[in-house]
Write an enzyme that holds these catalytic residues in place. Sequence first.
Site, mmCIF file in Angstrom:
data_model
loop_
_atom_site.group_PDB
_atom_site.id
_atom_site.type_symbol
_atom_site.label_atom_id
_atom_site.label_comp_id
_atom_site.label_asym_id
_atom_site.label_seq_id
_atom_site.Cartn_x
_atom_site.Cartn_y
_atom_site.Cartn_z
ATOM 1 N N SER A 125 0.855 -1.189 0.000
ATOM 2 C CA SER A 125 0.000 0.000 0.000
ATOM 3 C C SER A 125 0.887 1.234 0.000
ATOM 4 O O SER A 125 2.015 1.198 0.530
ATOM 5 C CB SER A 125 -0.874 0.005 1.261
ATOM 6 O OG SER A 125 -1.497 1.267 1.406
ATOM 7 N N TYR A 153 -1.453 -0.782 10.384
ATOM 8 C CA TYR A 153 -1.684 -1.161 8.976
ATOM 9 C C TYR A 153 -0.448 -0.817 8.138
ATOM 10 O O TYR A 153 0.052 -1.640 7.365
ATOM 11 C CB TYR A 153 -2.916 -0.402 8.459
ATOM 12 C CG TYR A 153 -3.241 -0.667 7.004
ATOM 13 C CD1 TYR A 153 -4.024 -1.753 6.627
ATOM 14 C CD2 TYR A 153 -2.771 0.179 5.999
ATOM 15 C CE1 TYR A 153 -4.332 -1.997 5.285
ATOM 16 C CE2 TYR A 153 -3.064 -0.049 4.658
ATOM 17 C CZ TYR A 153 -3.844 -1.135 4.306
ATOM 18 O OH TYR A 153 -4.137 -1.370 2.981
HETATM 19 N N1 LIG Z 1 -8.682 -0.160 -1.260
HETATM 20 C C1 LIG Z 1 -7.621 0.550 -1.064
HETATM 21 O O1 LIG Z 1 -7.658 1.783 -1.042
HETATM 22 C C2 LIG Z 1 -6.298 -0.106 -0.866
HETATM 23 C C3 LIG Z 1 -5.168 0.702 -0.900
HETATM 24 C C4 LIG Z 1 -3.936 0.117 -0.731
HETATM 25 C C5 LIG Z 1 -3.839 -1.229 -0.525
HETATM 26 N N2 LIG Z 1 -4.947 -2.003 -0.484
HETATM 27 C C6 LIG Z 1 -4.765 -3.430 -0.257
HETATM 28 O O2 LIG Z 1 -5.353 -4.132 -1.320
HETATM 29 C C7 LIG Z 1 -5.758 -5.421 -0.878
HETATM 30 C C8 LIG Z 1 -7.198 -5.662 -1.301
HETATM 31 O O3 LIG Z 1 -8.023 -4.702 -0.667
HETATM 32 P P1 LIG Z 1 -9.415 -4.247 -1.237
HETATM 33 O O4 LIG Z 1 -9.421 -2.790 -1.167
HETATM 34 O O5 LIG Z 1 -9.715 -4.905 -2.500
HETATM 35 O O6 LIG Z 1 -10.348 -4.786 -0.069
HETATM 36 P P2 LIG Z 1 -11.710 -5.608 -0.086
HETATM 37 O O7 LIG Z 1 -12.185 -5.573 1.319
HETATM 38 O O8 LIG Z 1 -12.607 -5.133 -1.144
HETATM 39 O O9 LIG Z 1 -11.215 -7.080 -0.460
HETATM 40 C C9 LIG Z 1 -10.396 -7.817 0.393
HETATM 41 C C10 LIG Z 1 -10.729 -9.290 0.241
HETATM 42 O O10 LIG Z 1 -9.817 -10.024 1.046
HETATM 43 C C11 LIG Z 1 -10.538 -11.045 1.716
HETATM 44 N N3 LIG Z 1 -9.854 -11.409 2.952
HETATM 45 C C12 LIG Z 1 -9.757 -10.689 4.075
HETATM 46 N N4 LIG Z 1 -9.086 -11.395 4.999
HETATM 47 C C13 LIG Z 1 -8.764 -12.579 4.442
HETATM 48 C C14 LIG Z 1 -8.080 -13.720 4.895
HETATM 49 N N5 LIG Z 1 -7.616 -13.797 6.140
HETATM 50 N N6 LIG Z 1 -7.915 -14.741 4.053
HETATM 51 C C15 LIG Z 1 -8.409 -14.689 2.800
HETATM 52 N N7 LIG Z 1 -9.069 -13.630 2.318
HETATM 53 C C16 LIG Z 1 -9.252 -12.574 3.135
HETATM 54 C C17 LIG Z 1 -11.885 -10.412 1.995
HETATM 55 O O11 LIG Z 1 -12.868 -11.413 2.249
HETATM 56 C C18 LIG Z 1 -12.121 -9.650 0.729
HETATM 57 O O12 LIG Z 1 -12.785 -10.445 -0.219
HETATM 58 C C19 LIG Z 1 -5.561 -5.431 0.621
HETATM 59 O O13 LIG Z 1 -4.328 -6.056 0.920
HETATM 60 C C20 LIG Z 1 -5.475 -3.961 0.957
HETATM 61 O O14 LIG Z 1 -4.742 -3.723 2.138
HETATM 62 C C21 LIG Z 1 -6.186 -1.466 -0.646
#
Ligand SMILES: NC(=O)c1ccc[n+]([C@@H]2O[C@H](COP(=O)([O-])OP(=O)(O)OC[C@H]3O[C@@H](n4cnc5c(N)ncnc54)[C@H](O)[C@@H]3O)[C@@H](O)[C@H]2O)c1
Length: 571
Positions: free
Chosen positions: A440, A453
């Site tokens: 991130s 985080y």
């Molecule tokens: N959305 C943002 O702004 C953003 C920014 C930077 C990084 N990220 C990173 O991107 C990745 C995806 O995030 P997103 O925004 O798509 O979130 P999201 O909540 O839409 O999707 C995350 C998915 O991960 C699954 N998950 C959570 N814990 C889990 C586990 N222990 N085992 C298996 N699956 C699990 C959830 O069920 C969900 O389907 C994450 O690592 C997040 O930290 C997101």
Amino acid sequence: MSTTRLVTTEDGLRLTVEEHGDPARPCVVCVHGYPDDRSLWNGVVARLSDRYHVVTYDVRGAGSSDTPTDRAGYRLHHLTDDLVRVVDAVSPGKGAHLLAHDWGSIQAWHTVTDRAVEGRIHSLTSISGPHLHHVAHWTRQRLRLPTPRRLSELLRQLSRSGYIGFFRLPHLPELAWRSGLLPVLMGRLDASARDRRPRVSDAVSGLGLYRANMSAGGGGTHGIHTTVPVQVLAPTRDAFVTPALQGELPPGVPGPRVRRVTGGHWLPARCPELVARRTAEFVDGLEGEPRHVPDTREKGRFADVLVVVTGAGSGIGRATALAFAAQGARVVAADVDGAAASETARRAPTAGRVTAYTVDVSDGEAMHRFAEDVQRDHGTPDVVVNNAGIGLTGPLLDTDEADLRGVFDTNLWGVVHGCRAFAPRMIERGEVGRIVNISSAAAHIPLPGLTAYSAAKAAVSALSERLDGELAEHDITVSAVLPGIVNTAIPASTRFVGGTPAERRRRRRRAAGLYRLRGLQPDRVAAAVLRVVEHPTPVTTVGFEAKAGLLLSRLLPGPLRRLAATGPRVR
Ligand SMILES: NC(=O)c1ccc[n+]([C@@H]2O[C@H](COP(=O)([O-])OP(=O)(O)OC[C@H]3O[C@@H](n4cnc5c(N)ncnc54)[C@H](O)[C@@H]3O)[C@@H](O)[C@H]2O)c1
């Protein structure tokens, strides 16, 4: 058990041909290159002869076959005619699959693109020997459209082709072989040549291959049309033929699948297990089905690639899984929420291309079992995207240990488990692999409320960088992708800590509003992941805020920290 026979060529030379295994089985004819003889294939033969009728032979001028009396005797049309005669002799009326290396592969390419042999050759597995017309075409393409990447590919290939000019000089190459200089030099250039000692008489007579065939300056891509399915095994450390040259195939070739494999030029001698396995898979696929392999380029950039994505039930993970599937990949979509993963599979552009699995990435044992299941059901993945993650926001000192452990267990340990469960299998397979870890921008930008985080994500970035170094010798890259603020479901599932329940509700609403307002779609991150897999880079940012934040954190770390201490909360 093997039998030997002689096959006479159109110009009266006798070729020594050796047959292994049951002649009733599908026939695989192995064609060696320069400066080798049929013994190059010993390791491969040992692994294939219980399933196929495997045939090796010494090409003209090598081993115990006759040597042409003049240079014209090495012209390609003689070599391709020899090959077809061998096929007709050992497998009359049935034809054969070809497995070919170096000059053997060059002649095999020219054979399968000859309409006259249609029906007699069923497939070609080519190693380190492209069609000569394609080399000319590939070079011209790079000169016509010289992007920096294409130019560097061309320069790299030219620097590796210098020996060809040397081999065409009079007397000097003979001297270099006889003095023992060339084997030493070859060993220096390409580790796979180190313990190979070609017979000097073969090496000297085989110079005719270069002198008779390398002066024409190549043709166009005309003539590079075939109905024969081709598979290319492109060794990543080949000192003479770059993977870039081998990896880009001429139009008009059906089912070209290019596998970048870890190894040097003499892959058949050094990695017979890998060569035998990939040849058997290819041949079995064709023998089991009508002899047709769909053109992989029609199916997309990642046709025939196996991709594992964690957290694929939502947001970035779902977009990534579907983007790979849309480009022809087979995708394993894993999520702790099995129903969400199944929904991703249901949305796949082609039914059955995405398979859903339920797994909790924070559970190490479960991840190892998951990797076993994937191996059993689909094989070794080419790409692993460790994406699953959760949000946590609030002051570190107000956060209880269970929540802290939760964010580290999923966001950091989930990545560790993903790497440790799949990387050993990728190493064992011996082919190029890609691991992409979703970190991130918060890993590098001091953002209030995101201490735990950010720490977990910073660890993911550091881990990716170090592991990339550890796995480099196995041709497995590890990249970190750093998204900015992406409009996904993450604000809804983020744990908000500190303050009153009303304050937490308000912060959640504000965060969701900010994510919506920013409006960066998960597809953008997915597209970046696909690019990184094609052209690996250690760190890739997605979104202006991620790019600017990363730059500022490097240029102005102090002011950025002060701003974070006093400024508004981002999440
Ligand atoms: N959305 C943002 O702004 C953003 C920014 C930077 C990084 N990220 C990173 O991107 C990745 C995806 O995030 P997103 O925004 O798509 O979130 P999201 O909540 O839409 O999707 C995350 C998915 O991960 C699954 N998950 C959570 N814990 C889990 C586990 N222990 N085992 C298996 N699956 C699990 C959830 O069920 C969900 O389907 C994450 O690592 C997040 O930290 C997101």
